[in-house]
Design a protein around this motif. Sequence first.
Motif, PDB file in Angstrom:
ATOM      1  N   ASN A 215       0.818  -1.226   0.000  1.00 27.02           N
ATOM      2  CA  ASN A 215       0.000   0.000   0.000  1.00 27.02           C
ATOM      3  C   ASN A 215       0.844   1.264   0.000  1.00 27.02           C
ATOM      4  OD1 ASN A 215      -2.480  -1.268  -0.076  1.00 27.02           O
ATOM      5  ND2 ASN A 215      -2.475  -1.618   2.139  1.00 27.02           N
ATOM      6  N   ALA A 216       2.116   1.115   0.385  1.00 25.13           N
ATOM      7  CA  ALA A 216       3.009   2.288   0.401  1.00 25.13           C
ATOM      8  C   ALA A 216       3.602   2.560  -0.982  1.00 25.13           C
ATOM      9  CB  ALA A 216       4.143   2.055   1.396  1.00 25.13           C
ATOM     10  N   GLY A 221      -3.129   0.647  -8.428  1.00 30.68           N
ATOM     11  CA  GLY A 221      -3.711  -0.550  -9.037  1.00 30.68           C
ATOM     12  C   GLY A 221      -2.702  -1.670  -9.169  1.00 30.68           C
ATOM     13  N   GLU A 222      -2.594  -2.207 -10.390  1.00 25.85           N
ATOM     14  CA  GLU A 222      -1.783  -3.399 -10.628  1.00 25.85           C
ATOM     15  C   GLU A 222      -0.298  -3.173 -10.381  1.00 25.85           C
ATOM     16  OE1 GLU A 222      -2.484  -5.015 -14.438  1.00 25.85           O
ATOM     17  OE2 GLU A 222      -4.467  -5.766 -13.894  1.00 25.85           O
TER      18      GLU A 222
END
Length: 319
Positions: A215-216, A221-222
């Motif tokens: 998340n960092a 997205g992908e």
Amino acid sequence: MSYELRHGNCFEVLEEFDENSIHAVVTDPPYGVVEFETANIEKMRDGVGGVWRIPPELDGSKRKPLPRFTTLSESDKQKLRNFFETFGTAVERVLRPGGHVFLATTQLLMHEVSNQLDEAGLERRDVLIRETKTLRGGDRPKGSHDHPEYRSVSSMPRVYWEPWLLYRKPFDGRLDENLDEWQTGGLRRESSERPFTDLLEGGKTPKTETEVVRNAHPGDGEKQEAHPNLKPQSLMRELCHASLPLQRGTILDPFMGSGSTIAAAQALGYDAVGIELDETFYQMAENAIPRLAEISTDVERRDDIQSRQTESHSLSEYR
Ligand SMILES: C[S@@+](CC[C@H](N)C(=O)[O-])C[C@H]1O[C@@H](n2cnc3c(N)ncnc32)[C@H](O)[C@@H]1O
């Protein structure tokens, strides 16, 4: 406690540091060097070849790419020797006498790295064994999964441990005198009953930590992938704890990746400096460190961590 992050080539950044200014180095460098060269990193991010290979599927689940060190050519190995020669010399200069280096490596290349650290004048102290069940090795000969005889053969052992070289900058005189002058030379005990040991209990990086780092990622997205070599907080805190015998000083990670060492130091209340060359990994570290540091492990619950002063001992000590 505080930390400072630097984006750049650690060999250039370290030239700005004062001699004898760092208390400990805790780091997970590029094991084979070539795998973090721009071309190979781009191939890893695109999922196409290079040194990074996808291990065979296990129970139907797709695996993440791993660098394959058996493919290193003689010129790759020479590059690796030059890299660790420069690393050894730079670290020997900035470490305080008696300062320890904890350095992750791999069974296939540890002797090459070790030779360069010896040459740089550092003193070999041990090889720590970190238990960890990897997907390296253990493969059948190519195309032999159904062969009546060869299906019972594997080319190499499946790798269930990771070596960490332990080195120290030499010092004159007795350990107690060095502790007095430089606050370095020894390793912090786990407790009054148990010294730090060279067998590190294992475990994979927990999914929660991988998720924090994913998340960092500055992309969306992908594109969002965690660092491929993220180390667990429990391990990094164990090593950071051992590295400062008097619980004072600055820990350096010149190859910080997504910042697991710096987060570990932060969680224990130690000052730290992290350096990273790759811009994406650098941004991941900036975002991930505060969140990784909040994760709870057994290490920071130790009595001596609980009771120590948490004020900063001045990061400016290293320059
Ligand atoms: C094995 S990874 C470290 C991963 C880290 N332990 C973590 O938990 O995220 C090594 C890192 O060193 C970085 N690197 C390689 N050469 C470098 C250099 N000369 N200076 C600074 N960083 C470098 C790579 O980009 C890579 O992120």
